[in-house]
Design an enzyme around this catalytic site. Structure first.
Site: not given
Length: 193
Positions: A163-164, A190, A132, A155
């Site tokens: 945002c993950h 990912e 963040y 979001n």
């Protein structure tokens, strides 16, 4: 009530005609559909500007549609064809065939600093994470760590606007609109690519 296959077919044809007529007459302001994914059923909604909302089941799809009716327009219709491209790109993402989305987005549900942060989230590359604090620095406001957290928490386009990929400074997950299990699944997906 049981609907036989003839009735179901007739209802489907009627819905298709209504969908076409609404589109042709300019009466459709928000199209939506649902898609299955490894993180549960996702609601996708779009305006003529682009994809405006991706919602997890835990957000209550009916409540999300009600919110869209209040904030955008009451002229909402289930129209899967309008969201074919978004659905296909999400499928490709979940199948490890897509690392970035190429969709028109309607960011009108967010304003001010939240929208600024959400515009920068796609700059975090697939398989990468940022804290963040790093996001606050990225958007030019290094002291706005909590505001970045709020922007991520609100979001309206999770998964597509990633945002993950934003974590706490200590590397722990932090919160996530789809729940920590969904955030974990996305990060693992990912990382495995």
């Amino acid at each position: 009530m049981n609907i036989d296959s003839d009735d179901a077919g007739a209802l489907a044809r009627l819905h298709a005609r209504l969908e076409q007529a609404a589109q042709a007459e300019g009466l459709l302001d928000v199209a939506y559909t649902t898609v299955d994914s490894p993180v549960g059923t996702l609601l996708l909604a779009a305006t003529p500007k682009g994809l405006i909302r991706v919602a997890y089941t835990n957000e209550d799809h009916d409540r999300v549609l009600q919110h869209l009716a209040e904030k955008v327009s009451p002229r909402i219709l289930r129209s899967p064809r309008q969201l074919d491209t978004a659905a296909r790109e999400l499928d490709e993402y979940f199948d490890h065939k897509r690392k970035a989305f190429d969709l028109d987005l309607d960011l009108s549900l967010s304003h001010g600093f939240r929208q600024v942060v959400q515009r920068h989230l796609p700059e975090i590359e697939y398989g990468q994470t940022r804290s963040y604090k790093q996001m606050a620095e990225m958007v030019g406001n290094p002291k706005a760590v909590r505001a970045v957290g709020s922007a991520c928490a609100t979001n309206p386009l999770p998964v597509v606007v990633p945002c993950h990929r934003v974590l706490r400074t200590d590397g722990t997950l932090g919160g996530y609109i789809g729940g920590l299990e969904a955030k974990t699944v996305l990060l693992e997906l990912e990382a495995a690519a």
